[in-house]
Write a protein that holds these residues in place. Structure first.
Motif, short mmCIF file in Angstrom:
data_model
loop_
_atom_site.label_atom_id
_atom_site.label_comp_id
_atom_site.label_asym_id
_atom_site.label_seq_id
_atom_site.Cartn_x
_atom_site.Cartn_y
_atom_site.Cartn_z
N GLN A 15 0.78 -1.29 -0.01
CA GLN A 15 -0.04 -0.06 -0.07
C GLN A 15 0.80 1.19 0.01
O GLN A 15 0.57 2.29 -0.65
CB GLN A 15 -1.00 0.09 1.14
N ALA A 16 2.13 1.27 0.83
CA ALA A 16 2.86 2.58 0.78
C ALA A 16 3.34 2.70 -0.68
O ALA A 16 3.61 3.53 -1.17
CB ALA A 16 3.99 2.11 1.98
N ALA A 17 4.04 1.62 -1.19
CA ALA A 17 4.50 1.59 -2.67
C ALA A 17 3.49 2.19 -3.70
O ALA A 17 3.95 3.12 -4.54
CB ALA A 17 5.13 0.28 -2.99
N SER A 18 2.15 1.69 -3.65
CA SER A 18 1.28 2.19 -4.20
C SER A 18 0.93 3.52 -4.01
O SER A 18 0.84 4.63 -5.19
CB SER A 18 0.08 1.49 -4.06
N ALA A 19 0.90 4.11 -2.97
CA ALA A 19 0.72 5.43 -2.46
C ALA A 19 1.75 6.51 -3.24
O ALA A 19 1.66 7.48 -3.74
CB ALA A 19 0.53 5.74 -1.03
N ALA A 20 3.13 5.90 -3.04
CA ALA A 20 4.15 6.55 -3.76
C ALA A 20 4.28 6.87 -5.04
O ALA A 20 4.59 7.79 -5.57
CB ALA A 20 5.50 5.94 -3.05
N ARG A 21 3.66 5.63 -5.89
CA ARG A 21 3.49 5.65 -7.17
C ARG A 21 2.37 6.68 -7.52
O ARG A 21 2.89 7.30 -8.57
CB ARG A 21 3.40 4.36 -7.90
N GLU A 22 1.70 6.73 -7.02
CA GLU A 22 0.32 7.57 -7.20
C GLU A 22 0.82 8.86 -7.04
O GLU A 22 0.53 9.89 -7.85
CB GLU A 22 -0.69 7.50 -6.35
N LEU A 23 1.68 9.40 -5.93
CA LEU A 23 2.21 10.72 -5.90
C LEU A 23 3.24 11.07 -6.88
O LEU A 23 3.18 12.20 -7.42
CB LEU A 23 2.82 10.52 -4.32
N ARG A 24 3.95 10.04 -6.95
CA ARG A 24 5.00 10.62 -8.17
C ARG A 24 4.31 10.89 -9.62
O ARG A 24 4.56 11.62 -10.34
CB ARG A 24 5.93 9.40 -8.60
N ALA A 25 3.25 10.07 -9.81
CA ALA A 25 2.46 10.17 -11.04
C ALA A 25 1.76 11.61 -10.99
O ALA A 25 1.72 12.37 -11.99
CB ALA A 25 1.27 8.99 -11.24
N ARG A 26 1.27 11.82 -9.91
CA ARG A 26 0.63 13.19 -9.84
C ARG A 26 1.56 14.49 -9.71
O ARG A 26 1.23 15.41 -10.52
CB ARG A 26 -0.25 13.14 -8.54
N GLU A 27 2.83 14.07 -9.22
CA GLU A 27 3.69 15.14 -9.25
C GLU A 27 4.12 15.26 -11.03
O GLU A 27 4.43 16.46 -11.39
CB GLU A 27 5.05 14.77 -8.50
N ALA A 28 4.27 14.09 -11.56
CA ALA A 28 4.67 14.14 -13.14
C ALA A 28 3.68 14.85 -13.93
O ALA A 28 3.98 15.77 -14.59
CB ALA A 28 4.81 12.70 -13.53
N ARG A 29 2.32 14.73 -13.43
CA ARG A 29 1.28 15.43 -14.21
C ARG A 29 1.45 17.04 -13.74
O ARG A 29 1.38 17.81 -14.95
CB ARG A 29 -0.10 15.06 -14.01
N ASN A 30 1.79 17.20 -12.79
CA ASN A 30 1.69 18.69 -12.49
C ASN A 30 3.00 19.34 -12.97
O ASN A 30 2.80 20.49 -13.44
CB ASN A 30 1.72 19.08 -10.67
N VAL A 31 3.99 18.50 -12.83
CA VAL A 31 5.29 19.12 -13.72
C VAL A 31 5.11 19.33 -15.30
O VAL A 31 5.43 20.21 -15.92
CB VAL A 31 6.38 17.96 -13.35
N ALA A 32 4.14 18.22 -15.71
CA ALA A 32 4.03 18.39 -17.14
C ALA A 32 3.37 19.31 -17.60
O ALA A 32 3.37 20.12 -18.83
CB ALA A 32 3.53 16.98 -17.75
N GLU A 33 2.31 19.65 -16.81
CA GLU A 33 1.35 20.86 -17.17
C GLU A 33 1.96 22.26 -16.95
O GLU A 33 1.89 23.28 -17.69
CB GLU A 33 0.16 21.00 -16.19
N ALA A 34 3.06 22.23 -16.14
CA ALA A 34 3.67 23.44 -15.82
C ALA A 34 5.05 23.61 -16.59
O ALA A 34 5.63 24.86 -16.69
CB ALA A 34 3.80 23.85 -14.40
N ALA A 35 5.58 22.68 -16.88
CA ALA A 35 6.90 22.77 -17.50
C ALA A 35 6.84 23.26 -19.16
O ALA A 35 5.74 23.19 -19.59
CB ALA A 35 7.44 21.26 -17.81
N VAL A 36 7.97 23.62 -19.60
CA VAL A 36 8.03 24.42 -20.90
C VAL A 36 9.21 23.69 -21.72
O VAL A 36 9.78 22.59 -21.21
CB VAL A 36 8.68 25.66 -20.87
N LYS A 37 8.93 23.15 -23.01
CA LYS A 37 9.72 22.44 -23.78
C LYS A 37 11.05 23.25 -24.21
O LYS A 37 11.39 23.65 -25.28
CB LYS A 37 8.98 22.02 -24.99
N SER A 38 11.79 23.57 -23.20
CA SER A 38 13.28 24.29 -23.36
C SER A 38 13.91 23.88 -22.13
O SER A 38 13.31 23.32 -20.93
CB SER A 38 12.93 25.62 -23.30
#
Length: 444
Positions: free
Chosen positions: A318-341
Protein backbone atom coordinates in the motif's frame (compact mmCIF):
# COMPACT_ATOMS: atom_id res chain seq x y z
CA UNK A 1 -36.57 -77.41 19.25
CA UNK A 2 -33.67 -76.55 16.95
CA UNK A 3 -30.78 -74.10 17.19
CA UNK A 4 -30.31 -71.66 14.27
CA UNK A 5 -27.05 -70.22 12.95
CA UNK A 6 -27.32 -67.28 15.36
CA UNK A 7 -27.55 -69.56 18.38
CA UNK A 8 -31.25 -68.93 19.01
CA UNK A 9 -33.80 -71.64 19.78
CA UNK A 10 -36.50 -72.33 17.16
CA UNK A 11 -39.77 -74.18 17.66
CA UNK A 12 -40.19 -77.32 15.62
CA UNK A 13 -42.57 -75.54 13.27
CA UNK A 14 -39.77 -73.20 12.24
CA UNK A 15 -40.93 -70.20 14.24
CA UNK A 16 -38.77 -68.23 16.66
CA UNK A 17 -40.14 -67.97 20.16
CA UNK A 18 -41.15 -64.50 21.34
CA UNK A 19 -40.24 -62.53 18.20
CA UNK A 20 -42.76 -60.16 16.66
CA UNK A 21 -41.70 -61.39 13.23
CA UNK A 22 -41.62 -65.07 14.21
CA UNK A 23 -42.20 -67.24 11.20
CA UNK A 24 -41.65 -64.38 8.76
CA UNK A 25 -38.33 -65.60 7.41
CA UNK A 26 -37.70 -63.91 4.08
CA UNK A 27 -37.65 -66.05 0.95
CA UNK A 28 -36.02 -63.39 -1.22
CA UNK A 29 -33.08 -64.68 -3.25
CA UNK A 30 -29.58 -63.72 -2.14
CA UNK A 31 -28.55 -60.44 -3.74
CA UNK A 32 -26.78 -57.16 -3.18
CA UNK A 33 -28.08 -54.07 -1.48
CA UNK A 34 -29.62 -51.38 -3.63
CA UNK A 35 -30.47 -47.70 -3.32
CA UNK A 36 -33.67 -46.35 -4.78
CA UNK A 37 -34.71 -42.86 -3.66
CA UNK A 38 -38.27 -42.46 -2.41
CA UNK A 39 -40.64 -40.37 -4.50
CA UNK A 40 -41.70 -38.63 -1.30
CA UNK A 41 -38.64 -36.72 -0.13
CA UNK A 42 -40.14 -36.23 3.32
CA UNK A 43 -40.12 -39.96 3.92
CA UNK A 44 -36.36 -40.03 3.70
CA UNK A 45 -34.64 -40.02 7.07
CA UNK A 46 -31.25 -38.42 6.53
CA UNK A 47 -28.44 -39.85 8.64
CA UNK A 48 -26.13 -36.90 9.24
CA UNK A 49 -23.03 -36.60 11.35
CA UNK A 50 -21.16 -33.37 12.03
CA UNK A 51 -17.44 -33.43 12.74
CA UNK A 52 -15.44 -30.41 13.90
CA UNK A 53 -11.82 -30.59 12.77
CA UNK A 54 -8.83 -28.24 12.37
CA UNK A 55 -8.38 -26.98 8.79
CA UNK A 56 -5.12 -28.93 8.49
CA UNK A 57 -7.02 -32.21 9.03
CA UNK A 58 -9.52 -31.62 6.23
CA UNK A 59 -7.54 -33.44 3.54
CA UNK A 60 -6.99 -36.58 5.69
CA UNK A 61 -10.69 -36.51 6.52
CA UNK A 62 -11.65 -36.28 2.83
CA UNK A 63 -9.31 -39.19 2.11
CA UNK A 64 -11.11 -41.35 4.69
CA UNK A 65 -14.46 -40.48 3.10
CA UNK A 66 -13.08 -41.39 -0.32
CA UNK A 67 -11.92 -44.78 0.99
CA UNK A 68 -15.37 -45.37 2.50
CA UNK A 69 -17.04 -44.57 -0.84
CA UNK A 70 -14.76 -47.07 -2.58
CA UNK A 71 -15.87 -49.68 -0.05
CA UNK A 72 -19.53 -48.90 -0.83
CA UNK A 73 -18.81 -49.34 -4.52
CA UNK A 74 -17.26 -52.76 -3.90
CA UNK A 75 -20.38 -53.75 -1.91
CA UNK A 76 -22.59 -52.87 -4.87
CA UNK A 77 -24.23 -49.86 -3.19
CA UNK A 78 -24.94 -47.04 -5.61
CA UNK A 79 -25.20 -44.18 -3.13
CA UNK A 80 -22.13 -42.51 -1.64
CA UNK A 81 -21.19 -40.51 1.42
CA UNK A 82 -21.75 -36.84 0.69
CA UNK A 83 -20.41 -33.96 2.73
CA UNK A 84 -20.41 -30.22 3.07
CA UNK A 85 -17.99 -27.98 4.94
CA UNK A 86 -18.34 -24.70 6.81
CA UNK A 87 -15.46 -22.78 8.32
CA UNK A 88 -15.93 -20.81 11.52
CA UNK A 89 -13.94 -19.07 14.23
CA UNK A 90 -13.87 -20.24 17.84
CA UNK A 91 -12.59 -18.25 20.81
CA UNK A 92 -10.55 -19.32 23.81
CA UNK A 93 -12.40 -19.36 27.16
CA UNK A 94 -11.00 -15.95 28.12
CA UNK A 95 -11.69 -14.52 24.65
CA UNK A 96 -8.07 -13.53 24.07
CA UNK A 97 -7.35 -15.95 21.21
CA UNK A 98 -9.11 -17.19 18.11
CA UNK A 99 -8.60 -20.10 15.80
CA UNK A 100 -10.30 -21.54 12.77
CA UNK A 101 -12.15 -24.86 12.65
CA UNK A 102 -14.09 -26.66 9.93
CA UNK A 103 -17.50 -28.22 10.54
CA UNK A 104 -17.92 -31.17 8.18
CA UNK A 105 -21.46 -32.51 7.76
CA UNK A 106 -21.56 -36.03 6.35
CA UNK A 107 -24.72 -37.62 4.93
CA UNK A 108 -24.67 -41.39 5.30
CA UNK A 109 -26.00 -43.47 2.38
CA UNK A 110 -29.56 -44.76 2.71
CA UNK A 111 -29.72 -48.42 1.65
CA UNK A 112 -32.51 -50.93 1.22
CA UNK A 113 -33.14 -54.59 0.45
CA UNK A 114 -36.24 -56.66 -0.30
CA UNK A 115 -38.62 -53.79 0.51
CA UNK A 116 -36.92 -52.84 3.79
CA UNK A 117 -34.98 -49.61 4.10
CA UNK A 118 -32.23 -49.24 6.67
CA UNK A 119 -32.99 -46.13 8.71
CA UNK A 120 -30.69 -46.12 11.71
CA UNK A 121 -28.67 -48.09 14.21
CA UNK A 122 -29.23 -48.20 17.98
CA UNK A 123 -26.33 -49.02 20.27
CA UNK A 124 -25.58 -48.70 23.98
CA UNK A 125 -23.11 -46.13 25.36
CA UNK A 126 -20.68 -46.79 28.19
CA UNK A 127 -23.06 -45.07 30.62
CA UNK A 128 -25.86 -47.48 29.70
CA UNK A 129 -27.82 -45.00 27.60
CA UNK A 130 -29.11 -46.03 24.16
CA UNK A 131 -27.77 -44.02 21.24
CA UNK A 132 -29.42 -43.99 17.82
CA UNK A 133 -27.43 -42.89 14.77
CA UNK A 134 -29.93 -41.71 12.19
CA UNK A 135 -33.59 -40.98 12.57
CA UNK A 136 -37.02 -42.47 12.63
CA UNK A 137 -38.29 -44.97 15.18
CA UNK A 138 -35.41 -46.05 17.41
CA UNK A 139 -35.32 -49.32 19.34
CA UNK A 140 -36.36 -48.88 22.97
CA UNK A 141 -34.14 -51.78 24.02
CA UNK A 142 -31.55 -53.94 22.32
CA UNK A 143 -34.27 -56.54 21.69
CA UNK A 144 -34.56 -58.22 18.31
CA UNK A 145 -38.03 -58.34 16.73
CA UNK A 146 -37.03 -61.51 14.88
CA UNK A 147 -35.76 -63.74 17.67
CA UNK A 148 -37.35 -61.87 20.54
CA UNK A 149 -34.21 -62.01 22.64
CA UNK A 150 -32.76 -59.14 24.69
CA UNK A 151 -29.13 -59.82 25.34
CA UNK A 152 -25.71 -58.14 25.42
CA UNK A 153 -25.60 -57.41 21.73
CA UNK A 154 -23.69 -54.43 20.37
CA UNK A 155 -26.38 -52.93 18.16
CA UNK A 156 -29.88 -53.18 16.72
CA UNK A 157 -30.60 -52.30 13.08
CA UNK A 158 -33.79 -50.24 12.63
CA UNK A 159 -35.58 -50.93 9.33
CA UNK A 160 -38.79 -49.63 7.81
CA UNK A 161 -40.99 -51.35 5.25
CA UNK A 162 -41.24 -49.09 2.22
CA UNK A 163 -44.79 -50.22 1.37
CA UNK A 164 -46.51 -50.48 4.77
CA UNK A 165 -44.35 -48.13 6.85
CA UNK A 166 -43.93 -50.85 9.47
CA UNK A 167 -40.78 -50.77 11.60
CA UNK A 168 -38.55 -53.72 12.49
CA UNK A 169 -35.69 -53.72 14.99
CA UNK A 170 -33.40 -56.60 14.10
CA UNK A 171 -30.18 -57.83 15.70
CA UNK A 172 -27.23 -58.09 13.33
CA UNK A 173 -27.02 -61.87 13.72
CA UNK A 174 -30.66 -62.24 12.68
CA UNK A 175 -30.52 -60.06 9.57
CA UNK A 176 -29.71 -62.94 7.25
CA UNK A 177 -32.52 -65.04 8.72
CA UNK A 178 -34.98 -62.15 8.46
CA UNK A 179 -34.00 -60.93 4.97
CA UNK A 180 -32.67 -64.10 3.41
CA UNK A 181 -29.32 -62.42 2.75
CA UNK A 182 -26.44 -61.20 4.87
CA UNK A 183 -26.31 -57.55 3.79
CA UNK A 184 -23.06 -55.76 3.25
CA UNK A 185 -22.54 -52.08 3.85
CA UNK A 186 -24.42 -51.68 7.13
CA UNK A 187 -21.20 -50.39 8.63
CA UNK A 188 -21.95 -47.18 6.71
CA UNK A 189 -24.77 -46.33 9.13
CA UNK A 190 -22.35 -45.85 11.99
CA UNK A 191 -19.15 -44.94 10.14
CA UNK A 192 -17.31 -42.28 12.12
CA UNK A 193 -14.14 -42.13 9.96
CA UNK A 194 -12.01 -42.46 13.12
CA UNK A 195 -12.91 -38.81 13.72
CA UNK A 196 -11.37 -38.79 17.19
CA UNK A 197 -7.87 -38.73 15.75
CA UNK A 198 -8.75 -35.82 13.46
CA UNK A 199 -11.17 -33.88 15.65
CA UNK A 200 -10.49 -30.42 17.04
CA UNK A 201 -10.14 -30.20 20.80
CA UNK A 202 -11.66 -26.85 21.77
CA UNK A 203 -9.94 -27.11 25.15
CA UNK A 204 -6.49 -27.08 23.58
CA UNK A 205 -5.01 -23.60 23.31
CA UNK A 206 -1.40 -24.69 23.80
CA UNK A 207 1.43 -23.61 21.44
CA UNK A 208 1.04 -26.92 19.63
CA UNK A 209 -2.39 -25.87 18.41
CA UNK A 210 -1.17 -22.63 16.84
CA UNK A 211 -1.33 -23.81 13.23
CA UNK A 212 -5.08 -23.18 13.19
CA UNK A 213 -4.94 -19.89 15.12
CA UNK A 214 -6.39 -16.83 13.45
CA UNK A 215 -5.88 -13.16 14.24
CA UNK A 216 -7.81 -9.96 13.72
CA UNK A 217 -6.78 -8.39 10.41
CA UNK A 218 -6.86 -4.81 11.72
CA UNK A 219 -4.59 -5.69 14.65
CA UNK A 220 -2.21 -7.53 12.32
CA UNK A 221 -1.89 -4.54 10.00
CA UNK A 222 -1.61 -2.10 12.91
CA UNK A 223 1.30 -4.03 14.40
CA UNK A 224 2.91 -4.29 10.97
CA UNK A 225 2.76 -0.51 10.56
CA UNK A 226 4.21 0.03 14.04
CA UNK A 227 7.07 -2.44 13.49
CA UNK A 228 7.86 -0.98 10.06
CA UNK A 229 7.95 2.54 11.51
CA UNK A 230 10.32 1.42 14.26
CA UNK A 231 12.69 -0.32 11.84
CA UNK A 232 12.70 2.35 9.17
CA UNK A 233 10.54 0.41 6.77
CA UNK A 234 9.22 -3.05 6.04
CA UNK A 235 11.86 -5.79 6.40
CA UNK A 236 11.25 -8.89 4.31
CA UNK A 237 12.41 -12.34 5.38
CA UNK A 238 15.12 -12.26 2.72
CA UNK A 239 16.58 -8.99 4.06
CA UNK A 240 16.16 -9.77 7.75
CA UNK A 241 19.17 -9.58 10.08
CA UNK A 242 19.70 -10.18 13.78
CA UNK A 243 19.44 -6.45 14.41
CA UNK A 244 16.41 -6.03 12.14
CA UNK A 245 14.25 -9.19 12.18
CA UNK A 246 11.64 -9.82 9.52
CA UNK A 247 8.64 -7.58 10.09
CA UNK A 248 6.20 -10.51 9.87
CA UNK A 249 8.07 -12.44 12.58
CA UNK A 250 7.96 -9.47 14.95
CA UNK A 251 4.25 -9.01 14.21
CA UNK A 252 3.56 -12.69 15.00
CA UNK A 253 5.17 -12.32 18.42
CA UNK A 254 3.14 -9.21 19.18
CA UNK A 255 -0.10 -10.93 18.19
CA UNK A 256 0.62 -14.03 20.24
CA UNK A 257 1.60 -11.96 23.28
CA UNK A 258 -1.63 -9.91 23.01
CA UNK A 259 0.27 -6.62 22.93
CA UNK A 260 -1.62 -3.33 22.95
CA UNK A 261 -2.02 -1.49 19.66
CA UNK A 262 0.14 1.65 19.33
CA UNK A 263 -1.86 4.92 19.25
CA UNK A 264 -3.12 5.80 15.80
CA UNK A 265 -2.09 2.48 14.24
CA UNK A 266 -5.66 1.16 13.95
CA UNK A 267 -6.66 4.20 11.88
CA UNK A 268 -3.72 3.67 9.55
CA UNK A 269 -4.60 -0.02 9.33
CA UNK A 270 -8.10 0.96 8.24
CA UNK A 271 -6.56 2.92 5.36
CA UNK A 272 -4.66 -0.18 4.25
CA UNK A 273 -7.87 -2.24 4.41
CA UNK A 274 -9.69 0.35 2.31
CA UNK A 275 -6.87 0.14 -0.24
CA UNK A 276 -7.11 -3.67 -0.30
CA UNK A 277 -10.88 -3.54 -0.85
CA UNK A 278 -10.50 -1.47 -4.00
CA UNK A 279 -7.84 -3.70 -5.58
CA UNK A 280 -8.68 -5.23 -8.93
CA UNK A 281 -7.55 -8.56 -10.32
CA UNK A 282 -4.81 -7.11 -12.50
CA UNK A 283 -2.22 -9.37 -10.84
CA UNK A 284 -2.23 -12.69 -9.02
CA UNK A 285 -0.84 -10.96 -5.94
CA UNK A 286 -3.64 -8.40 -5.81
CA UNK A 287 -6.29 -11.07 -6.32
CA UNK A 288 -4.78 -13.22 -3.56
CA UNK A 289 -4.46 -10.28 -1.19
CA UNK A 290 -8.07 -9.24 -1.66
CA UNK A 291 -9.26 -12.82 -1.13
CA UNK A 292 -7.14 -13.12 2.02
CA UNK A 293 -8.76 -10.05 3.59
CA UNK A 294 -12.34 -10.80 2.49
CA UNK A 295 -14.65 -10.86 5.55
CA UNK A 296 -15.99 -14.25 6.61
CA UNK A 297 -19.77 -14.98 6.61
CA UNK A 298 -20.02 -13.32 10.04
CA UNK A 299 -18.35 -10.14 8.75
CA UNK A 300 -15.04 -10.71 10.56
CA UNK A 301 -11.69 -10.13 8.91
CA UNK A 302 -9.32 -12.77 10.28
CA UNK A 303 -5.94 -14.01 9.07
CA UNK A 304 -4.58 -17.50 9.68
CA UNK A 305 -1.19 -17.89 11.33
CA UNK A 306 0.40 -19.38 8.22
CA UNK A 307 -0.66 -16.33 6.16
CA UNK A 308 0.71 -13.61 8.47
CA UNK A 309 3.71 -12.98 6.21
CA UNK A 310 1.51 -12.51 3.14
CA UNK A 311 -0.96 -10.30 5.02
CA UNK A 312 1.81 -8.13 6.47
CA UNK A 313 3.18 -7.48 2.98
CA UNK A 314 0.02 -5.46 2.27
CA UNK A 315 1.42 -2.59 4.35
CA UNK A 316 4.51 -2.26 2.16
CA UNK A 317 2.45 -2.71 -1.00
CA UNK A 318 0.00 0.00 0.00
CA UNK A 319 2.86 2.40 0.81
CA UNK A 320 4.52 1.66 -2.54
CA UNK A 321 1.22 2.19 -4.33
CA UNK A 322 0.71 5.52 -2.59
CA UNK A 323 4.23 6.59 -3.53
CA UNK A 324 3.62 5.65 -7.17
CA UNK A 325 0.40 7.66 -7.20
CA UNK A 326 2.20 10.64 -5.68
CA UNK A 327 4.97 10.48 -8.27
CA UNK A 328 2.41 10.18 -11.05
CA UNK A 329 0.51 13.19 -9.72
CA UNK A 330 3.74 15.17 -9.42
CA UNK A 331 4.67 14.16 -12.94
CA UNK A 332 1.33 15.44 -14.24
CA UNK A 333 1.76 18.69 -12.36
CA UNK A 334 5.26 19.14 -13.72
CA UNK A 335 4.18 18.27 -17.22
CA UNK A 336 1.41 20.86 -17.07
CA UNK A 337 3.73 23.60 -15.81
CA UNK A 338 6.90 22.67 -17.68
CA UNK A 339 8.12 24.27 -20.88
CA UNK A 340 9.75 22.52 -23.79
CA UNK A 341 13.10 24.17 -23.27
CA UNK A 342 16.10 23.74 -20.99
CA UNK A 343 17.59 25.92 -18.28
CA UNK A 344 21.03 26.16 -19.93
CA UNK A 345 23.38 24.18 -22.18
CA UNK A 346 25.35 21.24 -20.72
CA UNK A 347 28.45 22.41 -18.82
CA UNK A 348 26.91 25.70 -17.70
CA UNK A 349 27.83 26.75 -14.14
CA UNK A 350 24.90 27.91 -12.03
CA UNK A 351 26.82 30.22 -9.73
CA UNK A 352 25.73 33.80 -10.19
CA UNK A 353 22.70 32.96 -12.36
CA UNK A 354 20.26 33.56 -9.50
CA UNK A 355 18.10 30.55 -10.35
CA UNK A 356 15.20 30.08 -8.00
CA UNK A 357 12.95 27.01 -7.98
CA UNK A 358 10.21 25.17 -6.11
CA UNK A 359 10.86 21.63 -4.88
CA UNK A 360 8.29 19.39 -6.57
CA UNK A 361 9.34 16.02 -5.11
CA UNK A 362 12.02 14.36 -3.02
CA UNK A 363 12.25 10.58 -3.37
CA UNK A 364 14.75 8.33 -1.62
CA UNK A 365 16.50 5.82 -3.83
CA UNK A 366 17.94 2.37 -3.19
CA UNK A 367 20.90 1.91 -0.86
CA UNK A 368 23.61 -0.20 -2.56
CA UNK A 369 26.00 0.09 0.34
CA UNK A 370 26.95 3.74 -0.02
CA UNK A 371 23.86 5.30 1.48
CA UNK A 372 20.52 5.90 -0.25
CA UNK A 373 20.59 8.87 -2.68
CA UNK A 374 17.74 11.37 -2.98
CA UNK A 375 16.05 12.05 -6.30
CA UNK A 376 14.95 15.70 -6.35
CA UNK A 377 12.72 17.31 -8.98
CA UNK A 378 12.41 21.12 -9.10
CA UNK A 379 10.59 23.68 -11.23
CA UNK A 380 12.28 27.05 -11.75
CA UNK A 381 10.58 30.43 -12.09
CA UNK A 382 10.52 30.11 -15.88
CA UNK A 383 8.92 26.63 -15.97
CA UNK A 384 12.10 24.64 -16.57
CA UNK A 385 12.16 21.18 -15.01
CA UNK A 386 15.35 20.45 -13.07
CA UNK A 387 16.53 17.06 -11.81
CA UNK A 388 19.18 16.41 -9.15
CA UNK A 389 20.41 13.07 -7.85
CA UNK A 390 21.80 14.08 -4.45
CA UNK A 391 24.26 11.89 -2.57
CA UNK A 392 23.20 10.53 0.81
CA UNK A 393 23.17 13.33 3.37
CA UNK A 394 23.70 16.09 0.78
CA UNK A 395 20.27 17.71 1.11
CA UNK A 396 20.28 20.95 3.13
CA UNK A 397 17.90 21.13 6.07
CA UNK A 398 14.44 22.25 5.02
CA UNK A 399 14.76 21.10 1.41
CA UNK A 400 11.48 19.22 1.26
CA UNK A 401 8.56 19.09 -1.12
CA UNK A 402 7.01 22.53 -1.52
CA UNK A 403 10.04 24.50 -0.32
CA UNK A 404 11.41 27.48 -2.31
CA UNK A 405 15.18 27.37 -2.92
CA UNK A 406 17.94 29.31 -4.66
CA UNK A 407 20.56 27.34 -6.59
CA UNK A 408 23.83 28.92 -5.47
CA UNK A 409 26.24 26.62 -7.33
CA UNK A 410 26.38 23.49 -9.44
CA UNK A 411 26.69 22.50 -13.08
CA UNK A 412 24.30 21.47 -15.84
CA UNK A 413 25.26 17.85 -16.49
CA UNK A 414 22.96 17.22 -19.47
CA UNK A 415 19.62 18.06 -21.03
CA UNK A 416 17.17 15.26 -21.86
CA UNK A 417 13.57 14.25 -22.38
CA UNK A 418 12.37 12.15 -19.45
CA UNK A 419 11.43 8.56 -20.24
CA UNK A 420 9.01 8.72 -17.28
CA UNK A 421 6.73 11.57 -18.30
CA UNK A 422 8.13 13.03 -21.52
CA UNK A 423 9.12 16.30 -19.85
CA UNK A 424 12.17 18.26 -21.03
CA UNK A 425 14.46 18.28 -17.98
CA UNK A 426 17.84 19.73 -17.09
CA UNK A 427 20.04 17.36 -15.08
CA UNK A 428 22.15 19.08 -12.43
CA UNK A 429 25.24 17.84 -10.59
CA UNK A 430 27.26 19.00 -7.55
CA UNK A 431 24.33 21.24 -6.70
CA UNK A 432 24.23 23.51 -3.67
CA UNK A 433 20.97 25.18 -2.73
CA UNK A 434 19.78 27.62 -0.10
CA UNK A 435 16.29 27.18 1.28
CA UNK A 436 14.47 30.51 1.01
CA UNK A 437 11.00 29.60 2.28
CA UNK A 438 10.14 26.36 4.00
CA UNK A 439 6.79 24.63 3.63
CA UNK A 440 5.34 26.01 6.90
CA UNK A 441 6.25 29.60 6.02
CA UNK A 442 4.84 29.23 2.56
CA UNK A 443 1.55 28.03 4.03
CA UNK A 444 1.37 31.08 6.26
Amino acid sequence: MIVDAAGNLHAAAGTVEGGRFAGKVATAPTGSLSYEPDDDAESEVAVRSVYTIPPGNLQPFLHKVELANRKLARAGIAERFELSTERRIIHSPDGSMMREVVDVTVNTPSISFAGWRYRSVTTRAANGQLLTFGGGQAASELACDYCGHTRARSKIINLQNEETGEWAHIGTNCLKLFLGVRPEGLWSLTEDFAASELADDDRDWSPGSMDSRVYDATALLAFTIAVADANGGFVSAARATREKPATADAVTRLLENHAELPPGSAERAAEVLAWIDQLDDSSDYQQTLRSLFTPDPDGNRVIGRKHIRLAASAVGSQAASAARELRAREARNVAEAAVKSYLAPAGTALKGLGVRARVVSVRQGVDYGYGAPDHVTLLDQNGHTLYWKASAGALPEGLVEGAQVELTSGTVKENRVSDFNGVWETVLTRLKATVLTDVASAAD
